[in-house]
Motif scaffolding. Sequence first.
Motif, short mmCIF file in Angstrom:
data_model
loop_
_atom_site.label_atom_id
_atom_site.label_comp_id
_atom_site.label_asym_id
_atom_site.label_seq_id
_atom_site.Cartn_x
_atom_site.Cartn_y
_atom_site.Cartn_z
N MET A 1 0.85 -1.21 -0.07
CA MET A 1 -0.06 -0.05 -0.11
C MET A 1 0.93 0.98 -0.01
O MET A 1 2.02 1.20 0.43
N ARG A 2 0.09 2.20 -0.32
CA ARG A 2 0.94 3.66 -0.38
C ARG A 2 -0.14 4.67 0.19
O ARG A 2 -1.32 4.31 0.26
N ILE A 3 0.43 5.80 0.80
CA ILE A 3 -0.70 6.67 1.26
C ILE A 3 -0.80 7.94 0.21
O ILE A 3 -0.15 8.36 -0.37
N ASN A 4 -2.24 8.01 -0.25
CA ASN A 4 -2.62 8.99 -1.24
C ASN A 4 -2.59 10.40 -0.71
O ASN A 4 -2.20 10.59 0.52
N LYS A 5 -3.03 11.40 -1.37
CA LYS A 5 -2.81 12.88 -0.92
C LYS A 5 -3.96 13.22 0.10
O LYS A 5 -3.73 14.29 0.54
N TYR A 6 -4.79 12.10 0.44
CA TYR A 6 -5.87 12.52 1.40
C TYR A 6 -5.24 11.59 2.70
O TYR A 6 -6.06 11.55 3.58
N ASN A 7 -4.23 11.21 2.92
CA ASN A 7 -3.50 10.26 3.70
C ASN A 7 -4.58 9.09 3.96
O ASN A 7 -4.45 8.55 5.18
#
Length: 193
Positions: free
Chosen positions: A97-103
């Motif tokens: 997984m990665r963290i998107n711009k909305y965390n």
Amino acid sequence: MNLTRVELRKHIRKMRRALSTEQQLTASHQIALQVKQLGLMNARCKIAAFIANDGEISPQDIIKDAWQLDASVYLPVLHPFAENHLAFFSFQENSKMRINKYNIPEPYISCPTICPVNELDLVFVPLVAFDKQGNRMGMGGGYYDRTFAQVKNSKTRLIGLAHDCQCVEKLPVESWDVPLDMLITPSQIYSFN
């Protein structure tokens, strides 16, 4: 109580976040049990869910049940090419997984793991508020509405997951709002079609 969309969203989000961890877990378990009792999922299903954020109902138990049935599970990713849309990528217990711009965690983008939106059978949808006519209010970005506006007449069923306290008498509805097919709370099942 006549609130604007912004005021209503703020009010319901505050109520949702005020629920204790125990209340959140209990609600999520009850909803997963209802989904199981409805028999909505099977091994051939392509199911989209989400990672809970900001007091949303967690579909984690639903995801685990889907994996046990050997159904395919997908999570939303901010679409890399279609601005303000979502794409859905395979999600498994070992997904990176990665963290998107909305965390919010989302799967890494990989072409072989994408599912076209019109091939999804069930889409468990987060929301801020809903009414008993099948309308939902999201966080305000319009991602789900834009993504599902073109596939609403397909086999894809949009199922909202919410706490009982997120129900309002009547939501202000805009022309671009995509209604739900079903909504499940810990104590109720609403079917809109």
